[in-house]
Design a protein around this motif. Structure first.
Motif, PDB file in Angstrom:
ATOM      1  N   TRP A 121       8.569  25.211  -4.352  1.00  0.00           N
ATOM      2  CA  TRP A 121       7.811  23.994  -4.055  1.00  0.00           C
ATOM      3  C   TRP A 121       6.305  24.267  -4.124  1.00  0.00           C
ATOM      4  N   GLY A 122       5.873  25.455  -3.721  1.00  0.00           N
ATOM      5  CA  GLY A 122       4.457  25.785  -3.810  1.00  0.00           C
ATOM      6  C   GLY A 122       3.958  25.769  -5.247  1.00  0.00           C
ATOM      7  N   HIS A 123       4.717  26.374  -6.131  1.00  0.00           N
ATOM      8  CA  HIS A 123       4.302  26.389  -7.546  1.00  0.00           C
ATOM      9  C   HIS A 123       4.396  24.999  -8.161  1.00  0.00           C
ATOM     10  N   ARG A 124       5.357  24.223  -7.707  1.00  0.00           N
ATOM     11  CA  ARG A 124       5.429  22.829  -8.172  1.00  0.00           C
ATOM     12  C   ARG A 124       4.186  22.067  -7.744  1.00  0.00           C
ATOM     13  N   SER A 125       3.720  22.335  -6.529  1.00  0.00           N
ATOM     14  CA  SER A 125       2.505  21.687  -6.033  1.00  0.00           C
ATOM     15  C   SER A 125       1.293  22.083  -6.870  1.00  0.00           C
ATOM     16  N   ILE A 126       1.191  23.375  -7.201  1.00  0.00           N
ATOM     17  CA  ILE A 126       0.072  23.857  -8.028  1.00  0.00           C
ATOM     18  C   ILE A 126       0.091  23.170  -9.394  1.00  0.00           C
ATOM     19  N   GLU A 127       1.268  23.074  -9.992  1.00  0.00           N
ATOM     20  CA  GLU A 127       1.383  22.468 -11.326  1.00  0.00           C
ATOM     21  C   GLU A 127       1.025  20.986 -11.318  1.00  0.00           C
ATOM     22  N   LEU A 128       1.363  20.304 -10.236  1.00  0.00           N
ATOM     23  CA  LEU A 128       1.115  18.858 -10.158  1.00  0.00           C
ATOM     24  C   LEU A 128      -0.311  18.520  -9.720  1.00  0.00           C
ATOM     25  N   SER A 129      -0.999  19.470  -9.118  1.00  0.00           N
ATOM     26  CA  SER A 129      -2.279  19.173  -8.468  1.00  0.00           C
ATOM     27  C   SER A 129      -3.313  18.640  -9.455  1.00  0.00           C
ATOM     28  N   PRO A 130      -3.916  17.484  -9.147  1.00  0.00           N
ATOM     29  CA  PRO A 130      -4.836  16.866 -10.093  1.00  0.00           C
ATOM     30  C   PRO A 130      -6.314  17.096  -9.791  1.00  0.00           C
ATOM     31  N   ASP A 131      -6.642  17.794  -8.686  1.00  0.00           N
ATOM     32  CA  ASP A 131      -8.057  17.929  -8.344  1.00  0.00           C
ATOM     33  C   ASP A 131      -8.296  19.267  -7.649  1.00  0.00           C
ATOM     34  N   PRO A 132      -9.543  19.764  -7.676  1.00  0.00           N
ATOM     35  CA  PRO A 132      -9.834  21.109  -7.157  1.00  0.00           C
ATOM     36  C   PRO A 132      -9.528  21.297  -5.676  1.00  0.00           C
ATOM     37  N   GLU A 138       0.839  -1.206   0.000  1.00  0.00           N
ATOM     38  CA  GLU A 138       0.000   0.000   0.000  1.00  0.00           C
ATOM     39  C   GLU A 138       0.871   1.253   0.000  1.00  0.00           C
ATOM     40  N   ARG A 139       1.543   1.516  -1.127  1.00  0.00           N
ATOM     41  CA  ARG A 139       2.507   2.607  -1.194  1.00  0.00           C
ATOM     42  C   ARG A 139       1.843   3.981  -1.115  1.00  0.00           C
ATOM     43  N   PHE A 140       0.655   4.120  -1.721  1.00  0.00           N
ATOM     44  CA  PHE A 140      -0.029   5.426  -1.643  1.00  0.00           C
ATOM     45  C   PHE A 140      -0.302   5.790  -0.191  1.00  0.00           C
ATOM     46  N   TRP A 141      -0.821   4.836   0.585  1.00  0.00           N
ATOM     47  CA  TRP A 141      -1.158   5.118   1.981  1.00  0.00           C
ATOM     48  C   TRP A 141       0.093   5.304   2.825  1.00  0.00           C
ATOM     49  N   LEU A 142       1.182   4.667   2.432  1.00  0.00           N
ATOM     50  CA  LEU A 142       2.458   4.936   3.090  1.00  0.00           C
ATOM     51  C   LEU A 142       2.861   6.389   2.867  1.00  0.00           C
ATOM     52  N   GLY A 143       2.753   6.837   1.612  1.00  0.00           N
ATOM     53  CA  GLY A 143       3.109   8.219   1.306  1.00  0.00           C
ATOM     54  C   GLY A 143       2.258   9.222   2.067  1.00  0.00           C
ATOM     55  N   GLN A 144       0.952   8.981   2.127  1.00  0.00           N
ATOM     56  CA  GLN A 144       0.074   9.888   2.864  1.00  0.00           C
ATOM     57  C   GLN A 144       0.368   9.876   4.362  1.00  0.00           C
ATOM     58  N   SER A 145       0.668   8.703   4.894  1.00  0.00           N
ATOM     59  CA  SER A 145       0.991   8.618   6.318  1.00  0.00           C
ATOM     60  C   SER A 145       2.283   9.366   6.622  1.00  0.00           C
ATOM     61  N   LEU A 146       3.258   9.290   5.722  1.00  0.00           N
ATOM     62  CA  LEU A 146       4.489  10.065   5.888  1.00  0.00           C
ATOM     63  C   LEU A 146       4.191  11.564   5.885  1.00  0.00           C
ATOM     64  N   HIS A 158       0.465  11.996  -9.134  1.00  0.00           N
ATOM     65  CA  HIS A 158       0.594  13.453  -9.040  1.00  0.00           C
ATOM     66  C   HIS A 158      -0.066  14.018  -7.792  1.00  0.00           C
ATOM     67  N   ARG A 159      -1.145  13.386  -7.343  1.00  0.00           N
ATOM     68  CA  ARG A 159      -1.802  13.903  -6.138  1.00  0.00           C
ATOM     69  C   ARG A 159      -0.877  13.782  -4.933  1.00  0.00           C
ATOM     70  N   LEU A 160      -0.243  12.638  -4.801  1.00  0.00           N
ATOM     71  CA  LEU A 160       0.664  12.434  -3.677  1.00  0.00           C
ATOM     72  C   LEU A 160       1.876  13.362  -3.773  1.00  0.00           C
ATOM     73  N   ASN A 214      -7.250  19.697  -3.696  1.00  0.00           N
ATOM     74  CA  ASN A 214      -5.810  19.783  -3.473  1.00  0.00           C
ATOM     75  C   ASN A 214      -5.243  21.066  -4.069  1.00  0.00           C
ATOM     76  N   ASN A 215      -5.814  21.527  -5.183  1.00  0.00           N
ATOM     77  CA  ASN A 215      -5.340  22.778  -5.782  1.00  0.00           C
ATOM     78  C   ASN A 215      -5.584  23.947  -4.830  1.00  0.00           C
ATOM     79  N   SER A 216      -6.695  23.907  -4.105  1.00  0.00           N
ATOM     80  CA  SER A 216      -6.970  24.944  -3.109  1.00  0.00           C
ATOM     81  C   SER A 216      -5.925  24.922  -2.003  1.00  0.00           C
ATOM     82  N   PHE A 217      -5.535  23.709  -1.581  1.00  0.00           N
ATOM     83  CA  PHE A 217      -4.464  23.590  -0.591  1.00  0.00           C
ATOM     84  C   PHE A 217      -3.176  24.233  -1.120  1.00  0.00           C
ATOM     85  N   SER A 218      -2.812  23.860  -2.349  1.00  0.00           N
ATOM     86  CA  SER A 218      -1.555  24.334  -2.934  1.00  0.00           C
ATOM     87  C   SER A 218      -1.517  25.847  -3.023  1.00  0.00           C
TER      88      SER A 218
END
Length: 305
Positions: free
Chosen positions: A123-134, A56-64, A97-99, A136-140
């Motif tokens: 890093w903030g702009h990198r996050s905006i560019e990678l963001s795949p959903d509305p 479960e690599r996605f959940w590992l990444g989110q937990s990190l 990309h979401r992770l 997470n884009n608000s977070f970025s």
């Protein structure tokens, strides 16, 4: 949280480490939102421990990522940045990309607070560019706005924070609306619009109080203190800053307690009173090994003679 505890018990009984780890991940998030950061960190570490040997690599990444967020609120910025880097690496490994975007705004948040504003903005702009959903884009957008605030660019900070808040309000994400309004207030104060700054800070204080996120309550209280001081009302300014200090101390947020001590030192008219706050701030920053904040404290000490 009660349901997550039940899930952990059931997963343990069934020998299901994946479900158990996901439940600890839920508790890591919810503990943060009620400002119980050590508890959140313990759950995040347990989630990482359980997920590490599974697929479960996605959940590992989110937990990190959530391990890092709880570390941040405890003032452990270097450890938080290490978690963001590990979370981003898992996202790259998965091509997710979401992770990656999530870990990137984590990195922006921590770097900005540490004083590495250019790194944070990148890093903030990198996050905006990678963001795949509305959502997470608000977070970025919000955390990139914070990075600009820390660099002293009020106009850009206001633009990004307002866009983030508008989107989050439309999705009824009150927890972050209250939080980001605290930063928006500071940005308006930096721009010189004290009236709008006070409006945003009071609104942020109300929302954060209603949703029970005490750290963001302290953020709004500190903003109101800075606004009052900028307007020449030292009594109100000190009162609000002391409220913020009590809030941060009560939840064990040593970094923000230290930052509030610096604000109180700036507010003092007598060098002796300023020295007391500088000593308190210096002790906290030394405990956290935050060299950039130790340097800020020494500069203020020199300014006060």
């Amino acid at each position: 949280m009660a349901c997550a505890e039940r899930a952990i018990a059931a997963a343990e009984a069934a020998g299901d480490p994946v479900t158990q780890g996901k439940a600890h991940y839920v508790l890591a998030k919810e503990s943060m939102w009620v400002s119980r950061f050590q508890e959140g960190l313990d759950h995040a570490r347990r989630a990482v421990e359980l997920m590490q040997p599974t697929g479960e690599r996605f959940w590992l990444g989110q937990s990190l990522n959530w391990q890092g967020i709880n570390l941040y609120f405890m003032g452990e910025l270097d450890a938080a940045l290490a978690c963001a880097a590990r979370g981003f690496a898992v996202g790259e490994e998965l091509g997710d990309h979401r992770l990656q975007s999530y870990a990137a705004w984590n990195h922006a948040f921590y770097s900005a607070t540490r004083g590495d504003e250019d790194e944070a903005i990148a890093w903030g702009h990198r996050s905006i560019e990678l963001s795949p959903d509305p959502l997470n884009n608000s977070f970025s957008l919000g955390w990139t706005g914070y990075a600009y605030l820390e660099r002293g660019d009020a106009d850009r900070a206001i633009q990004l924070l307002e866009e983030s808040i508008d989107r989050l309000a439309g999705m009824d994400y009150s927890r972050l609306v209250g939080w980001f309004k605290g930063w928006l207030a500071e940005a308006y104060l930096l721009q010189g619009d004290a009236a709008q700054a006070q409006t945003e800070a009071l609104h942020g204080l109300q929302i954060s109080g209603e949703v029970g996120f005490k750290w963001a309550v302290g953020l709004a209280q500190r903003a109101l203190g800075n606004i009052a001081l900028a307007g020449g009302d030292h009594g109100e300014g000190e009162r609000r800053l002391r409220e913020a200090l009590r809030t941060f101390e009560a939840i064990g947020s040593r970094l923000d307690a230290g930052r509030t001590q610096l604000a109180l030192a700036r507010a003092q008219r007598q060098p002796g009173s300023a020295a007391e706050h500088l000593e308190a701030a210096g002790r906290l920053f030394a405990q956290l090994h935050l060299q950039s904040y130790i340097a800020r404290t020494e500069q203020l000490r020199a300014d006060h003679g």
